[in-house]
Design an enzyme around this catalytic site. Structure first.
Site, PDB file in Angstrom:
ATOM      1  N   ALA A  13       5.121  -6.007   4.579  1.00  0.00           N
ATOM      2  CA  ALA A  13       3.701  -5.529   4.846  1.00  0.00           C
ATOM      3  C   ALA A  13       3.313  -3.865   4.287  1.00  0.00           C
ATOM      4  O   ALA A  13       4.552  -3.223   3.992  1.00  0.00           O
ATOM      5  CB  ALA A  13       3.329  -5.348   6.167  1.00  0.00           C
ATOM      6  N   SER A  14       2.361  -3.573   3.688  1.00  0.00           N
ATOM      7  CA  SER A  14       2.133  -2.470   2.855  1.00  0.00           C
ATOM      8  C   SER A  14       1.904  -1.199   3.674  1.00  0.00           C
ATOM      9  O   SER A  14       2.349  -0.091   3.188  1.00  0.00           O
ATOM     10  CB  SER A  14       0.888  -2.773   2.086  1.00  0.00           C
ATOM     11  OG  SER A  14      -0.080  -3.042   2.745  1.00  0.00           O
ATOM     12  N   THR A  15       1.501  -1.450   4.850  1.00  0.00           N
ATOM     13  CA  THR A  15       1.316  -0.095   5.699  1.00  0.00           C
ATOM     14  C   THR A  15       2.136  -0.012   7.034  1.00  0.00           C
ATOM     15  O   THR A  15       2.516  -1.237   7.584  1.00  0.00           O
ATOM     16  CB  THR A  15      -0.217   0.098   5.950  1.00  0.00           C
ATOM     17  OG1 THR A  15      -0.443  -0.939   7.011  1.00  0.00           O
ATOM     18  CG2 THR A  15      -1.029   0.088   4.896  1.00  0.00           C
TER      19      THR A  15
END
Length: 209
Positions: A13-15
């Site tokens: 996941a990016s954050t």
């Protein structure tokens, strides 16, 4: 034989506030439908724009020739610039990994191949390398466009006096604080709440100010 393929699934996941395990059921359903099982999972919250990612690096280090690197989408693997993508792709290829991405149907053939089928393997690798380069470029441009729109939106909100900054996830921060108070490490806390290590560190820093 294809039945001996060792599948390593990569979830990202990016954050820091997203749950990287969200795609696990999707990947499981896909791979079981093909008659296989995921042998190892590698999960992390990290930006796809960073070439050095702990779990992805561990996956590459663990890999044996002919293993499969399974991802939900190519952008889970990369939103990198071209030079950084070439560096990561080189590491993946050097490890003997074949990438299977749900959004790249031509890559699915790697699940049906024998490692001894060298000619077919080389042809498949060439086709998928080209297509992955295209998808990697699209993913990086999409990231750049979203960042630009975000900056433009913030600047407009500031000019209009509406910008209040990113809202704090109070429930998440409280959970992090509770786990750290009970002596859990930063990494373990991040794994339990489904966030990135950097988020745990920010919460602690904010608590000390």
């Amino acid at each position: 034989m294809a039945e001996s393929i060792f599948i390593r699934a990569y979830l990202r996941a990016s954050t820091g506030d997203q749950n990287a395990s969200r795609a696990r059921e999707t990947l499981n359903a896909f791979i079981e439908e093909k008659g296989f099982k995921v042998a190892a999972w590698y999960t992390e919250n990290a930006s796809g724009t960073k070439v050095d990612r702990t779990e992805l690096s561990r996956l590459i280090d663990d890999a044996q020739y002919g293993d499969v690197l399974l991802v939900e989408q190519v952008d889970r693997l990369t939103r990198l610039s071209k030079p950084d993508w070439n560096r990561l792709k080189g590491a993946i290829q050097s490890a003997g990994l074949r990438v299977v991405s749900l959004d790249l149907p031509t890559s699915h053939a790697a699940l049906r191949m024998s490692n001894s089928d060298d000619f077919t393997g080389r042809m498949l690798d060439a086709v998928n390398s080209m297509l992955m380069d295209m998808l990697a470029a699209v993913a990086h441009k999409d990231w750049e466009d979203r960042r630009r729109r975000q900056r433009e939106g913030i600047e407009q909100a500031k000019r209009e006096g509406r910008y209040k900054g990113r809202p704090v996830n109070v429930a998440l921060h409280a959970r992090i604080t509770e786990l750290r108070r009970h002596g859990l490490s930063i990494r373990k806390t991040a794994d339990i709440v489904g966030c990135g290590v950097s988020t745990v560190q920010r919460v602690e820093k904010r608590a000390c100010t």
